[in-house]
Design an enzyme around this catalytic site. Structure first.
Site, short mmCIF file in Angstrom:
data_model
loop_
_atom_site.label_atom_id
_atom_site.label_comp_id
_atom_site.label_asym_id
_atom_site.label_seq_id
_atom_site.Cartn_x
_atom_site.Cartn_y
_atom_site.Cartn_z
N HIS A 33 28.01 17.37 68.07
CA HIS A 33 29.01 16.91 68.80
C HIS A 33 29.52 15.13 69.74
O HIS A 33 28.73 14.34 69.68
CB HIS A 33 28.72 16.85 70.22
CG HIS A 33 29.19 17.30 71.69
ND1 HIS A 33 29.72 18.28 72.29
CD2 HIS A 33 30.67 16.19 71.44
CE1 HIS A 33 29.91 17.90 74.04
NE2 HIS A 33 30.95 17.27 73.47
N HIS A 85 33.40 13.32 69.58
CA HIS A 85 34.25 12.84 69.71
C HIS A 85 34.46 11.30 68.70
O HIS A 85 34.14 10.25 69.00
CB HIS A 85 34.66 12.38 70.93
CG HIS A 85 34.56 13.51 72.37
ND1 HIS A 85 35.06 14.21 72.63
CD2 HIS A 85 33.13 13.62 72.62
CE1 HIS A 85 34.57 15.16 73.04
NE2 HIS A 85 33.13 14.56 73.77
N LYS A 119 35.25 25.02 71.07
CA LYS A 119 34.55 24.65 71.46
C LYS A 119 35.84 25.07 73.36
O LYS A 119 36.26 25.58 73.44
CB LYS A 119 35.33 23.16 71.25
CG LYS A 119 35.10 22.59 73.15
CD LYS A 119 33.50 22.41 72.82
CE LYS A 119 32.82 22.07 74.21
NZ LYS A 119 32.70 20.10 73.73
N HIS A 127 30.99 23.48 76.93
CA HIS A 127 30.94 22.66 77.76
C HIS A 127 30.53 23.17 79.36
O HIS A 127 31.95 24.15 80.09
CB HIS A 127 32.23 21.71 78.38
CG HIS A 127 32.17 20.79 79.29
ND1 HIS A 127 32.11 19.52 78.97
CD2 HIS A 127 32.19 20.42 80.79
CE1 HIS A 127 31.76 18.98 79.87
NE2 HIS A 127 31.96 19.53 80.99
N HIS A 185 25.59 19.58 75.44
CA HIS A 185 24.81 18.39 76.21
C HIS A 185 23.62 18.64 77.60
O HIS A 185 24.75 18.17 78.70
CB HIS A 185 25.84 17.44 76.60
CG HIS A 185 27.42 17.86 77.00
ND1 HIS A 185 27.78 18.95 77.89
CD2 HIS A 185 28.73 17.67 76.16
CE1 HIS A 185 28.94 18.99 77.47
NE2 HIS A 185 29.81 18.07 77.06
N ASP A 199 27.53 13.78 71.19
CA ASP A 199 28.35 13.38 72.07
C ASP A 199 29.31 11.98 72.56
O ASP A 199 29.36 11.30 74.05
CB ASP A 199 28.33 13.75 74.15
CG ASP A 199 29.01 14.27 75.07
OD1 ASP A 199 30.73 13.58 74.70
OD2 ASP A 199 28.93 14.34 76.07
C1 NCD Z 1 33.96 13.04 76.59
C2 NCD Z 1 35.53 12.85 75.59
O1 NCD Z 1 35.42 11.01 77.07
O2 NCD Z 1 35.95 13.25 75.34
N1 NCD Z 1 33.68 12.88 77.42
C3 NCD Z 1 32.24 13.08 78.37
O3 NCD Z 1 32.19 12.27 78.97
N2 NCD Z 1 31.27 12.95 77.43
C4 NCD Z 1 34.52 14.96 76.98
C5 NCD Z 1 33.53 15.78 77.40
O4 NCD Z 1 32.10 15.86 76.52
O5 NCD Z 1 32.91 16.24 78.57
ZN ZN Z 2 31.34 16.04 74.20
#
Ligand code: NCD
Ligand code: ZN
Length: 353
Positions: free
Chosen positions: A15, A17, A102, A139, A177, A250
């Site tokens: 996971h 970003h 997702k 999520h 998460h 995450d």
């Molecule tokens: C994530 C993001 O910033 O893209 N933020 C987070 O707090 N984890 C999005 C997500 O996974 O909820």
């Molecule tokens: Zn995330």
């Protein structure tokens, strides 16, 4: 004496970003030097809603990656909307690059405005995914205004996840998460078509780290960290060897200015040092021998890919090296990105590269 070195198969991050543009170029090396598979989240603006968009985004990710780790392999997540078609799911089934879909409840988190407004709207698509054996990453938070933010995950499990499991038990689902004891308990009882990712930061902080001694925007993420009893349940799940649970960082970078703001963004940037903190969590739990399962094997098994074949080694110093606490900060063309770091949590481990 406990061991102070550990060698594990190369880990995966299920996971992640990576954003786009200048941020993508700045943050991708923090993951690509270390991880094998990384599951890339599709919550860009606009979101990655088609296999074709995911394919092109993946090329940009590969361009931003360091070349020293040939094992680095981005797998793409597709963003589910109310308008996703079953034909798109058929294209996912044919794709070697898109590995999962997702589900963001609309409004639940960063860039989720195009998310799903009701599970019934996407039921035909979920049925097609079950038929084609495509995993759904979830999520797991409701967004109703009358639900306390600390209860969002537990209510999601009762209202959405339990009925969905009953309706489509063969659909492979990853509850992303997980932050609550309720989440851990629920996933543990499920068959092997259900799994959960755990982040590093939810294993090392509870909600006090957000609010005690002043508001700490770099510890703010969604789902928000919960009480200590929940953190302890997460640590047990991670270190207990149960294959339902595996690592998804995450890691969610935001510019420092966007975090340190009157309306600070949710997300902790953890990519570069998450494994080092995790090693300490497992060390403290006297479960270092379980680290490899959690970061390198359980996820590969759930996603049906072979385990990485090479290894990485870590060593622990007796010194609490506070200088490392800011070591994960990076600068991008658009500004600084502060790494997750929290006093009271020692960073004693380092890579032997
Ligand atoms: C994530 C993001 O910033 O893209 N933020 C987070 O707090 N984890 C999005 C997500 O996974 O909820
Ligand atoms: Zn995330």
């Amino acid at each position: 004496m406990r061991e102070n070195t550990v060698t594990i198969r190369r880990p995966d991050d299920w996971h992640l970003h990576l954003r786009d543009g200048a941020l993508l170029r700045a943050v991708t090396p923090s993951s690509s030097f270390l991880f094998g598979r990384v599951m890339i989240m599709p919550n860009l603006v606009p979101p990655v809603t088609t296999v074709e968009k995911a394919r092109v985004y993946r090329q940009r990710v590969l361009q931003a990656a360091v070349k020293s780790n040939p094992q680095f392999q981005p797998l793409m997540g597709l963003y589910l909307t109310d308008n996703t078609t079953v034909e798109e799911i058929d294209r996912v089934a044919m794709s070697t690059e898109v590995a999962a879909v997702k589900l963001y409840p609309a409004g639940a988190t960063t860039n989720s405005a195009s998310g799903v407004t009701s599970i019934t709207k996407v039921m035909p698509v979920l049925e097609r995914m079950a038929l084609k054996n495509i995993p759904l990453m979830v999520h797991g938070e409701v967004v109703d205004a009358d639900i306390d933010i600390f209860d969002r995950e537990a209510v999601f499990i009762d209202r959405v996840l339990k009925p969905l499991r009953k309706r489509l038990p063969e659909l492979r689902i990853v509850l992303e998460h997980v932050t609550t004891k309720q989440g851990v308990d629920f996933v543990q009882e499920q068959t092997d078509t259900m799994a959960a990712t755990l982040t590093m930061h939810h294993l090392v902080i509870n909600r006090n780290a957000l609010l005690v001694g002043g508001i700490k925007p770099h510890n703010y993420c969604l789902p928000v960290a919960k009480r200590e009893e929940h953190r302890l349940a997460l640590v047990q799940a991670a270190t207990g060897g149960d294959p339902h649970f595996f690592f998804g960082s995450d890691s969610a970078p935001h510019l420092q200015a966007d975090k340190e703001s009157a309306c600070g963004c949710a997300g902790c940037f953890t990519a570069g040092h998450a494994l080092l903190y995790l090693a300490e969590v497992f060390y403290q739990a006297e479960a270092l021998e379980k680290l490899e399962g959690f970061v390198s094997r359980h996820g590969a098994s759930f996603y049906g890919v072979s385990e990485n074949t090479d290894t990485v080694s870590l060593c622990r110093s007796e010194e609490d090296d506070n200088s490392e606490l800011s070591a994960g900060d990076i600068s991008s063309e658009e500004g600084m990105i502060k790494a997750f770091a929290t006093p009271g949590v020692s960073l004693r481990w380092n890579y032997i590269l």
